[in-house]
Design an enzyme around this catalytic site. Structure first.
Site, PDB file in Angstrom:
ATOM      1  N   ASP A  40      27.361  -7.705 -33.642  1.00 39.79           N
ATOM      2  CA  ASP A  40      26.461  -7.887 -32.517  1.00 39.79           C
ATOM      3  C   ASP A  40      26.456  -6.541 -31.787  1.00 39.79           C
ATOM      4  OD1 ASP A  40      24.754  -8.725 -30.570  1.00 39.79           O
ATOM      5  OD2 ASP A  40      25.847 -10.547 -30.074  1.00 39.79           O
TER       6      ASP A  40
HETATM    7  C1  BGC Z   1      22.593 -10.213 -28.605  1.00 42.22           C
HETATM    8  C2  BGC Z   1      22.056 -10.442 -30.013  1.00 42.22           C
HETATM    9  C3  BGC Z   1      20.873  -9.542 -30.253  1.00 42.22           C
HETATM   10  C4  BGC Z   1      21.287  -8.109 -30.013  1.00 42.22           C
HETATM   11  C5  BGC Z   1      20.154  -7.111 -30.219  1.00 42.22           C
HETATM   12  C6  BGC Z   1      22.856  -8.744 -28.329  1.00 42.22           C
HETATM   13  O1  BGC Z   1      23.169  -8.559 -26.995  1.00 42.22           O
HETATM   14  O2  BGC Z   1      23.783 -10.951 -28.435  1.00 42.22           O
HETATM   15  O3  BGC Z   1      21.700 -11.777 -30.194  1.00 42.22           O
HETATM   16  O4  BGC Z   1      20.371  -9.721 -31.538  1.00 42.22           O
HETATM   17  O5  BGC Z   1      21.746  -7.962 -28.682  1.00 42.22           O
HETATM   18  O6  BGC Z   1      19.194  -7.267 -29.246  1.00 42.22           O
END
Ligand code: BGC
Length: 757
Positions: free
Chosen positions: A229
């Site tokens: 993530d």
């Molecule tokens: C979120 C993800 C997301 C990623 C990119 C993160 O903060 O938890 O779900 O895909 O950012 O935007």
């Protein structure tokens, strides 16, 4: 000739390999031009594309896109063919925007209704979440774009989400928090998977070998690459060793250098790095190949029409005492700013830049409906204005029906923060109560990503939950309210009466460092059913403007053998006058009476099928069952286990509206392990068919010990039986003298032998 992945990996320098394991920028992997390796773009998200606009410097400046129902709503469709269509539509747009992997679906379990990100997630039930996720992934990938189920695993709160430690026992993890990912991986075969921010039992998900290698690859056969993530990497070298292939968004070379140093010092085996690089290249090249072969196929108007269709299928009619559908001749008043400015998506990384949303008010205008509108309260805050309230109450009184468009303002629920309570803004609760007091035909239309307390539920006629329905929200609400579409959604989560009754009320969100999942497997309906708690609306619930009857529920065989399959059939008929959809739900209840460490869950969802039927039409719905459908996860066996005996197969319209129950007998020679010593209670030995005959025989021969240990007639029979049940084997010696003590000595090896055979 195109080089193979192995040849490419071989041709890369150590620095290039380490570099490929992290992003070039916020959304792209790195290219290696000298070897013809392209960069690949990834973008959110789960219900519409959020791809950075070409040339934009702000990574949150994204292209305009269609916003489909968020996970909470899409799940209420109870229809994996719909999440499949949605996935395909998102992917078509992604392909035309040059995106190789879509970052979704988001499939974490809704442990508490307060989790700020529940609006993106599917369900409190792992079976439902898994089936819907597999559908979405298959849809995305059918268009030559990769999917990325997230966030693996046990990311069930936003409070301190980047460091919180989810403490979960083995059975609960396997039974509740992992299965949706397992189904997503096995049935969806996603190209990629995203690890979560949090720790699981002390180890960050981004460097967790149990999750990223043992479970994901060794057990489930995942063949894609894993990514972090955004910003979830703690120790990058430990991450590579554990199976985390790509770090996003990248650390501007800092962690790449650490990987290089670790290989040079011998801390990290280069072969492990090679594997990670190979897995990334495999997908990057596949995405490039798909993009080159397929022409762009994004059609914005068709996508908007799909968004409306999905929103219609996802809305849940929670209650209807007759106010719905609305009729043309009625005097109708719409109340509340959500009628003009509906909330239809959540805040954070899944936010879609859409201009296509149509409000219910605008949809009504387009349909030339005659109605009055009073704003009464704002959509973005809790603000009470007495004169606006009076206007709304008077208008409601003068009408035949009052429709209040209510919901959670954006500031009440979002990625990054958990909700602090489960209430609507006070101004809305207050106004609903006042309108309901003067108008018996009051309808509430809810816009929220998660359950809210509905203290006025018994005072209003109808409640229609739109969840966060995407840009089709207003058109869908219009069609559903006025009977041009028939509500077909079902609740993918329980709506509790009060927050205090929810399973992890005392433990959510933890102390900010750890989150102890003390409620164990009792998540969602498993909790409310086990405690016989009243709920506002149960899991699986949802009404229609037509009715359904079930008949002839039967199994093709009444006994299931360990490796066999049994087929359950039931006929469902639309008994009303309108075309409508029934979601036939199958719950399995273990009636074997076998003690289960951690407790037995009263019933679990093991199948569902949505069928659309014309008035009077009927159809047969079938479910194939295997031993796994009867099983719970045994921490003693480290495997799924179903005890032999009787199970109930319950077919229903919801988890609390069971229409037919069919018994099934399961046969297996497999037993849970049992170790015996002089302190094993007699009750355990008497309940096990391997040891019971031997123990019974010894008790017969040593009546005195049994009588003394069992209370000797001084107590009611039930208490005596319980005393005997609790008496350890050594009680024979404690109460029966020398002869019984000798009998115990002979018995112990015999029992051990019986358990081994
Ligand atoms: C979120 C993800 C997301 C990623 C990119 C993160 O903060 O938890 O779900 O895909 O950012 O935007």
């Amino acid at each position: 000739m195109t080089p193979t992945i192995e040849e490419l990996v071989h041709a890369l320098t150590l620095e290039e390999k380490a570099g490929l394991c992290s992003g070039q920028d916020f959304w792209r992997t790195k290219a290696v031009q000298r070897l013809g390796i392209p960069a690949m773009m990834v973008s959110d998200g789960p219900h519409g594309l959020r791809a950075q606009r070409p040339g934009a410097t702000d990574h949150n400046d994204s292209v305009e896109a269609v916003c489909y129902p968020a996970g909470c709503a899409a799940a209420a469709s109870f229809d994996p063919t719909l999440t499949r269509r949605m996935g395909a539509a998102v992917a078509r747009h992604a392909r035309s925007a040059g995106v190789g992997v879509v970052l979704g679906p988001a499939i974490n379990i809704k442990r508490s209704p307060l989790c700020g990100r529940n609006f993106e997630y599917y369900s409190e039930d792992p079976f439902l979440a898994g089936e819907l996720a597999a559908g979405f992934i298959q849809g995305v990938q059918s268009e030559g774009v990769g999917a990325c189920p997230k966030h693996f695993a046990a990311n069930n709160q936003e409070t301190r989400r980047m460091t919180a430690d989810s403490r979960i026992d083995e059975r609960t993890l396997q039974e509740i928090y992992l299965p949706a990912f397992e189904t997503a991986v096995r049935d969806g075969e996603p190209w990629t998977l995203m690890c979560s921010y949090n720790r699981l039992n002390g180890v960050y998900a981004s460097e967790n070998p149990f999750l990223l290698t043992e479970t994901l690859r060794d057990r489930w056969g995942f063949g894609g690459f894993t990514m972090s993530d955004w910003g979830a990497v703690n120790d990058r070298v430990a991450g590579v060793a554990a199976g985390l292939d790509l770090e996003m968004p990248g650390s501007e070379g800092v962690n790449d250098a650490r990987i290089v140093a670790a290989v040079r010092s011998g801390q990290l085996d280069e072969a492990v790095l090679d594997k990670a690089v190979g897995r990334i290249l495999n997908i990057v090249l596949r995405a490039a190949d798909e993009a080159a072969r397929r022409p762009a196929a994004y059609d914005a108007p068709a996508s908007h029409a799909l968004a409306v269709e999905l929103a219609k299928e996802s809305a849940v009619l929670l209650q209807n005492l007759g106010a719905l559908p609305l009729r043309d001749w009625q005097k109708v008043t719409y109340i509340g700013a959500f009628a003009a400015q509906p909330r239809f998506q959540g805040g954070g990384s899944s936010h879609v830049n859409t201009h296509g949303a149509v409000s219910a008010l605008e949809a009504a205008r387009r349909s030339r409906r005659k109605l009055r509108y009073v704003e009464a309260f704002p959509a973005d805050r809790d603000q009470r204005d007495e004169s606006a309230f009076l206007q709304a109450v008077t208008a409601a009184e003068e009408s035949d029906v009052a429709v209040i468009f209510a919901g959670l303002p954006e500031m009440f629920e979002s990625e990054g923060a958990d909700r602090r309570h489960m209430r609507l803004p006070d101004c809305q609760n207050n106004l609903i109560a006042r309108v309901a007091a003067v108008q018996k035909n009051t309808v509430v239309v809810l816009h929220a990503g998660a359950p809210v307390e509905c203290p006025w539920a018994e005072d209003v006629s109808a409640v229609l939950c739109m969840y966060l329905a995407g840009e089709g929200v207003g058109e869908a609400a219009d069609a559903l309210l006025w009977g041009e579409a028939n509500p077909a959604g079902r609740l993918p989560e329980t709506w509790p009466v009060r927050l205090e009754q929810t399973p992890c009320y005392l433990d959510f969100p933890g102390d900010g460092v750890t989150a102890d999942y003390r409620e164990g497997v009792y998540v969602g309906y498993r909790w409310y059913d086990a405690r016989h708690l009243p709920v506002r609306w149960p899991f699986g619930h949802g009404m229609s403007y037509t009715g359904f009857v079930y008949r002839d529920a039967a199994l093709d065989q009444t006994t299931l053998e360990e490796d066999g399959t049994a087929t359950l059939r039931v006929t469902v008929k639309n008994s009303g006058a309108l075309r409508g959809a029934e979601v036939v739900q199958l719950y399995v209840s273990d009636a074997t009476g076998t003690p289960t460490p951690g407790g037995r869950v009263p019933q679990v969802l093991r199948g569902f099928q949505k069928v659309w039927l014309e008035p009077g039409q009927e159809c047969e719905v079938r479910f194939a069952l295997t031993a796994r459908d009867l099983a719970h996860y045994s921490a003693e066996l480290h495997d799924w286990y179903a005890a032999p005996g009787r199970y109930e197969l319950r077919l229903g319209h919801s988890s609390r509206d069971i229409r037919a129950t069919v018994p099934l007998e399961y046969r297996t020679a497999r037993r849970l392990p049992l170790t015996v010593d002089e302190n094993t209670p007699l009750g355990i030995l008497l309940a096990d068919d391997r040891t019971a005959p031997l123990v019974r025989q010894v008790l017969e021969q040593n009546r005195q010990a049994a009588d003394n240990g069992g209370g000797d007639g001084l107590m009611p029979p039930d208490a005596m039986a319980q005393m005997l049940d609790a008496m350890p084997l050594r009680g024979l010696a404690n109460f029966g003298g020398a002869q019984a003590a000798q009998a115990m000595d002979t018995l112990l090896p015999l029992l051990r032998q019986a358990l081994q055979s």
